[in-house]
Write a protein that holds these residues in place. Structure first.
Motif, PDB file in Angstrom:
ATOM      1  N   SER A  42      -0.600  33.794  -1.673  1.00  0.00           N
ATOM      2  CA  SER A  42      -2.001  33.383  -1.695  1.00  0.00           C
ATOM      3  C   SER A  42      -2.153  31.867  -1.814  1.00  0.00           C
ATOM      4  O   SER A  42      -3.139  31.315  -1.331  1.00  0.00           O
ATOM      5  CB  SER A  42      -2.765  34.082  -2.819  1.00  0.00           C
ATOM      6  N   PHE A  43      -1.201  31.173  -2.471  1.00  0.00           N
ATOM      7  CA  PHE A  43      -1.283  29.720  -2.560  1.00  0.00           C
ATOM      8  C   PHE A  43       0.090  29.139  -2.892  1.00  0.00           C
ATOM      9  O   PHE A  43       0.987  29.847  -3.319  1.00  0.00           O
ATOM     10  CB  PHE A  43      -2.322  29.266  -3.593  1.00  0.00           C
ATOM     11  N   THR A  44       0.211  27.822  -2.670  1.00  0.00           N
ATOM     12  CA  THR A  44       1.397  27.049  -3.066  1.00  0.00           C
ATOM     13  C   THR A  44       0.913  25.800  -3.798  1.00  0.00           C
ATOM     14  O   THR A  44      -0.221  25.363  -3.604  1.00  0.00           O
ATOM     15  CB  THR A  44       2.246  26.593  -1.862  1.00  0.00           C
ATOM     16  N   VAL A  45       1.797  25.224  -4.629  1.00  0.00           N
ATOM     17  CA  VAL A  45       1.506  23.965  -5.309  1.00  0.00           C
ATOM     18  C   VAL A  45       2.670  23.016  -5.044  1.00  0.00           C
ATOM     19  O   VAL A  45       3.832  23.387  -5.256  1.00  0.00           O
ATOM     20  CB  VAL A  45       1.319  24.149  -6.834  1.00  0.00           C
ATOM     21  N   VAL A  46       2.351  21.801  -4.593  1.00  0.00           N
ATOM     22  CA  VAL A  46       3.363  20.793  -4.303  1.00  0.00           C
ATOM     23  C   VAL A  46       2.990  19.518  -5.054  1.00  0.00           C
ATOM     24  O   VAL A  46       1.832  19.080  -5.018  1.00  0.00           O
ATOM     25  CB  VAL A  46       3.452  20.514  -2.787  1.00  0.00           C
ATOM     26  N   GLU A  47       3.966  18.925  -5.746  1.00  0.00           N
ATOM     27  CA  GLU A  47       3.767  17.637  -6.405  1.00  0.00           C
ATOM     28  C   GLU A  47       4.312  16.541  -5.498  1.00  0.00           C
ATOM     29  O   GLU A  47       5.449  16.615  -5.033  1.00  0.00           O
ATOM     30  CB  GLU A  47       4.494  17.588  -7.748  1.00  0.00           C
ATOM     31  N   HIS A  48       3.486  15.538  -5.252  1.00  0.00           N
ATOM     32  CA  HIS A  48       3.869  14.405  -4.407  1.00  0.00           C
ATOM     33  C   HIS A  48       3.987  13.158  -5.265  1.00  0.00           C
ATOM     34  O   HIS A  48       3.158  12.926  -6.146  1.00  0.00           O
ATOM     35  CB  HIS A  48       2.788  14.134  -3.353  1.00  0.00           C
ATOM     36  N   THR A  49       4.985  12.337  -4.990  1.00  0.00           N
ATOM     37  CA  THR A  49       5.095  11.017  -5.585  1.00  0.00           C
ATOM     38  C   THR A  49       5.419  10.030  -4.477  1.00  0.00           C
ATOM     39  O   THR A  49       6.091  10.374  -3.503  1.00  0.00           O
ATOM     40  CB  THR A  49       6.187  10.948  -6.681  1.00  0.00           C
ATOM     41  N   GLY A  50       4.899   8.831  -4.614  1.00  0.00           N
ATOM     42  CA  GLY A  50       5.159   7.820  -3.610  1.00  0.00           C
ATOM     43  C   GLY A  50       4.727   6.456  -4.099  1.00  0.00           C
ATOM     44  O   GLY A  50       4.126   6.320  -5.165  1.00  0.00           O
ATOM     45  N   GLN A  51       5.045   5.474  -3.304  1.00  0.00           N
ATOM     46  CA  GLN A  51       4.665   4.103  -3.598  1.00  0.00           C
ATOM     47  C   GLN A  51       3.555   3.680  -2.645  1.00  0.00           C
ATOM     48  O   GLN A  51       3.218   4.402  -1.700  1.00  0.00           O
ATOM     49  CB  GLN A  51       5.882   3.192  -3.473  1.00  0.00           C
ATOM     50  N   ARG A  52       3.008   2.505  -2.911  1.00  0.00           N
ATOM     51  CA  ARG A  52       1.934   1.980  -2.063  1.00  0.00           C
ATOM     52  C   ARG A  52       2.335   2.127  -0.590  1.00  0.00           C
ATOM     53  O   ARG A  52       3.440   1.786  -0.197  1.00  0.00           O
ATOM     54  CB  ARG A  52       1.682   0.515  -2.399  1.00  0.00           C
ATOM     55  N   GLY A  53       1.425   2.673   0.197  1.00  0.00           N
ATOM     56  CA  GLY A  53       1.682   2.872   1.621  1.00  0.00           C
ATOM     57  C   GLY A  53       2.101   4.293   1.977  1.00  0.00           C
ATOM     58  O   GLY A  53       2.056   4.663   3.152  1.00  0.00           O
ATOM     59  N   TYR A  54       2.530   5.102   0.996  1.00  0.00           N
ATOM     60  CA  TYR A  54       2.860   6.509   1.276  1.00  0.00           C
ATOM     61  C   TYR A  54       1.624   7.153   1.886  1.00  0.00           C
ATOM     62  O   TYR A  54       0.532   7.072   1.332  1.00  0.00           O
ATOM     63  CB  TYR A  54       3.277   7.204  -0.024  1.00  0.00           C
ATOM     64  N   ASN A  55       1.779   7.780   3.053  1.00  0.00           N
ATOM     65  CA  ASN A  55       0.610   8.322   3.737  1.00  0.00           C
ATOM     66  C   ASN A  55       0.967   9.515   4.614  1.00  0.00           C
ATOM     67  O   ASN A  55       2.134   9.805   4.827  1.00  0.00           O
ATOM     68  CB  ASN A  55      -0.074   7.234   4.569  1.00  0.00           C
ATOM     69  N   THR A  56      -0.066  10.171   5.085  1.00  0.00           N
ATOM     70  CA  THR A  56       0.082  11.167   6.138  1.00  0.00           C
ATOM     71  C   THR A  56      -0.916  10.821   7.228  1.00  0.00           C
ATOM     72  O   THR A  56      -1.994  10.285   6.944  1.00  0.00           O
ATOM     73  CB  THR A  56      -0.197  12.615   5.669  1.00  0.00           C
ATOM     74  N   PRO A  57      -0.582  11.155   8.466  1.00  0.00           N
ATOM     75  CA  PRO A  57      -1.552  10.936   9.532  1.00  0.00           C
ATOM     76  C   PRO A  57      -2.725  11.904   9.354  1.00  0.00           C
ATOM     77  O   PRO A  57      -2.628  12.893   8.619  1.00  0.00           O
ATOM     78  CB  PRO A  57      -0.762  11.261  10.795  1.00  0.00           C
ATOM     79  N   LEU A  58      -3.799  11.609  10.035  1.00  0.00           N
ATOM     80  CA  LEU A  58      -4.907  12.561  10.058  1.00  0.00           C
ATOM     81  C   LEU A  58      -4.412  13.856  10.701  1.00  0.00           C
ATOM     82  O   LEU A  58      -3.730  13.831  11.730  1.00  0.00           O
ATOM     83  CB  LEU A  58      -6.088  11.999  10.844  1.00  0.00           C
ATOM     84  N   HIS A  59      -4.724  14.958  10.063  1.00  0.00           N
ATOM     85  CA  HIS A  59      -4.289  16.267  10.541  1.00  0.00           C
ATOM     86  C   HIS A  59      -5.233  17.319   9.972  1.00  0.00           C
ATOM     87  O   HIS A  59      -6.066  17.018   9.131  1.00  0.00           O
ATOM     88  CB  HIS A  59      -2.845  16.553  10.098  1.00  0.00           C
TER      89      HIS A  59
END
Length: 172
Positions: A42-59
């Protein structure tokens, strides 16, 4: 054993950090905290860490709604063409089929994404995508010098994992 091999029973489950899959994702770090198979898909949980500039494209996601919960730092979120600042303590809800992307604008950022699949018969895809397609992370926390697959490869996987590219990533 990877976290995708863990299955829930009727009494719940504790998932130790040592059994959580961590991967390198677009110059950031993603740890699958709760895989879909432990929530009856029914769902997933993901923890993200990154530095300035970490991004994803529009999707956009075809079958998953997505919730961002910013724990530390700040993101510039673009959702359906509108820019918004998401600082620590904020939550953003993004329904499926809505184009979105983000960029870390603080020196470091940590946030959770929750991917839910409200339609019967569908299951979360984001954790499957991470576990199958992204290289395992060697470091347990950011910063790291690890580099995952290039953006063109990630875009090409969209049909397999239920998402589509909608434009370039926001910039800091």
């Amino acid at each position: 054993m990877t976290n995708l091999d863990i299955e829930i029973d009727d009494k719940g489950i504790l998932i130790p950090e040592s059994e959580q899959t961590a991967v390198s994702l677009l110059d950031g770090h993603a740890r699958i905290r709760v895989p879909g198979n432990t929530t009856r898909d029914s769902f997933t949980v993901v923890e993200h860490t990154g530095q300035r500039g970490y991004n994803t494209p529009l999707h956009y996601h075809h079958i998953e709604d997505e919730v961002f919960m910013v724990l530390d730092g700040a993101l510039r979120m673009v959702c359906d063409g509108q820019e918004q600042l998401a600082e620590a303590g904020t939550t953003m809800v993004i329904p499926r089929m809505v184009p979105h992307g983000f960029v870390a604008i603080s020196n470091e950022v940590r946030f959770l994404t929750i991917h839910s699949t409200p339609d019967l018969g569908n299951k979360p895809q984001f954790d499957l995508f991470l576990a199958a397609e992204m290289p395992p992370a060697q470091a347990t926390r950011m910063p790291t010098e690890e580099i995952g697959p290039d953006l063109d490869h990630i875009i090409s996987l969209g049909t397999t994992y239920g998402y589509s590219y909608a434009g370039p990533a926001p910039t800091p």
